[in-house]
Scaffold this active site. Structure first.
Site, PDB file in Angstrom:
ATOM      1  N   GLY A 123      -2.181   9.723   5.266  1.00 39.27           N
ATOM      2  CA  GLY A 123      -0.802   9.489   4.810  1.00 39.27           C
ATOM      3  C   GLY A 123      -0.662   9.841   3.340  1.00 39.27           C
ATOM      4  N   ASN A 182      -2.281  -2.111  -3.015  1.00 39.63           N
ATOM      5  CA  ASN A 182      -1.705  -3.146  -3.894  1.00 39.63           C
ATOM      6  C   ASN A 182      -0.193  -2.943  -4.037  1.00 39.63           C
ATOM      7  OD1 ASN A 182      -1.213  -1.926  -6.891  1.00 39.63           O
ATOM      8  ND2 ASN A 182      -2.918  -0.862  -5.921  1.00 39.63           N
ATOM      9  N   TYR A 196       6.642   4.189  -0.906  1.00 42.70           N
ATOM     10  CA  TYR A 196       5.212   4.206  -0.543  1.00 42.70           C
ATOM     11  C   TYR A 196       4.725   2.786  -0.254  1.00 42.70           C
ATOM     12  CZ  TYR A 196       0.183   4.324  -1.641  1.00 42.70           C
ATOM     13  OH  TYR A 196      -1.172   4.150  -1.619  1.00 42.70           O
ATOM     14  N   ARG A 219      -5.709  -0.787 -17.149  1.00 40.71           N
ATOM     15  CA  ARG A 219      -5.294  -1.552 -15.962  1.00 40.71           C
ATOM     16  C   ARG A 219      -6.413  -1.567 -14.923  1.00 40.71           C
ATOM     17  NH1 ARG A 219      -3.025   0.428 -11.033  1.00 40.71           N
ATOM     18  NH2 ARG A 219      -2.143  -1.253  -9.790  1.00 40.71           N
TER      19      ARG A 219
HETATM   20  C1  15L Z   1      -2.554   3.589  -4.847  1.00 41.34           C
HETATM   21  O1  15L Z   1      -2.136   3.096  -3.816  1.00 41.34           O
HETATM   22  C2  15L Z   1      -2.671   5.056  -5.036  1.00 41.34           C
HETATM   23  O2  15L Z   1      -2.940   5.721  -3.831  1.00 41.34           O
HETATM   24  C3  15L Z   1      -3.707   5.419  -6.075  1.00 41.34           C
HETATM   25  O3  15L Z   1      -3.547   6.777  -6.423  1.00 41.34           O
HETATM   26  C4  15L Z   1      -3.630   4.549  -7.326  1.00 41.34           C
HETATM   27  O4  15L Z   1      -2.488   4.870  -8.039  1.00 41.34           O
HETATM   28  C5  15L Z   1      -3.671   3.092  -6.934  1.00 41.34           C
HETATM   29  O5  15L Z   1      -2.766   2.769  -5.927  1.00 41.34           O
HETATM   30  C6  15L Z   1      -3.472   2.139  -8.113  1.00 41.34           C
HETATM   31  O6  15L Z   1      -2.655   1.232  -8.033  1.00 41.34           O
HETATM   32  O7  15L Z   1      -4.199   2.289  -9.100  1.00 41.34           O
END
Ligand code: 15L
Length: 262
Positions: A69, A108, A133, A171
């Site tokens: 996905g 997350n 997303y 982060r």
């Molecule tokens: C995600 O879900 C993304 O796929 C990844 O590229 C990062 O951005 C990650 O979260 C994140 O929160 O660091």
């Protein structure tokens, strides 16, 4: 033992592939991008939205690791087609084939707008998606819950933090999931019965997401992003935890400029 990995050519799939390889185990790698199968591997070029291809891909499969996905924000139509409908197609094909275990890569960002509180962010935090997303990850968890309750599949949803070789910003000193820990988590989830929602995070000194449910299914993280702290803090400064991107689970995804042209 045969594990079908969807989205095997993606970031997390690429990191997990060598780490999940094991004697007596076949990894069936599925992606829209053609992959070359090595020893103990099979490659399938297909979209997770293709019902016929997914039905065929489930043949002889014991467990599914669904990583396929879009992994970032996209216009709604793309999210709906690939992330939402694709997950339905994967789960339905798994159910029809009698596959017992399914592990779903959530994120997350399913709870991105949840604020940083006093203590740890608990497991099973109520959905607060930060993007389309993120909505697709909430839907993924909901579909997993449905297929567990209605059809008895064992389903574990991983609310993955930041799974990269190493943390890329301050982060990620909190949110990093090391590739080795990701493999440990995937192994635990692939063996878990029932329905679970667990955070995908390493044993980071600055972690603020619970590891309780992860540990309950047998995940014991070993890595800590703090070993990268000196370099990252020297470069970016100490984070202000009361402000974006550190004040919420989803970081920059919650910012005003994080959007796509719909
Ligand atoms: C995600 O879900 C993304 O796929 C990844 O590229 C990062 O951005 C990650 O979260 C994140 O929160 O660091």
């Amino acid at each position: 033992m045969r594990i079908l990995i969807t989205g095997a050519a993606g970031g997390v799939g690429t990191l997990l592939r060598p780490r999940l390889a094991k004697e007596g185990r076949v990894l069936r790698l599925l992606d829209v991008t053609p992959l070359e199968a090595g020893p103990g591997e099979e490659a399938v070029t297909a979209s997770i939205t293709d019902e016929e291809a997914m039905a065929a891909a489930m043949d002889g499969v014991d467990a599914v690791l669904h990583l396929g996905g879009h992994s970032l924000e996209r216009p709604w139509a793309q999210i709906l087609d690939v992330n939402v409908n694709g997950t339905y197609v994967v789960l339905e094909a798994a159910r029809r084939a009698g596959v017992r275990h399914v592990v779903l890569a959530s994120s997350n960002h399913a709870v991105g707008f949840a604020p940083r509180g006093e203590g740890e962010a608990p497991d099973y935090l109520f959905p607060r998606p930060d993007t389309f997303y993120g909505v697709s990850k909430v839907t993924k968890e909901a579909l997993g819950s449905l297929y567990h309750d209605r059809y008895g599949l064992a389903v574990t949803c991983l609310r993955i933090g930041s799974c990269f070789e190493r943390p890329r910003d301050v982060r990620m000193l909190s949110t990093w999931l090391s590739p080795d820990d990701c493999a440990r988590l995937a192994e635990a989830a692939l063996a878990a019965d029932g329905f679970h929602v667990v955070w995908g995070v390493s044993a980071n000194t600055r972690r603020w997401w619970s590891l309780e449910e992860g540990r309950a299914i047998g995940y014991e993280p070993k890595d800590d992003a703090e070993v990268f702290a000196d370099t990252l803090v020297a470069e970016h400064g100490e984070p202000d935890l009361g402000d974006l991107p550190h004040s919420v689970v989803g970081g920059a995804f919650c910012g005003p400029h994080y959007d796509v042209d719909n």
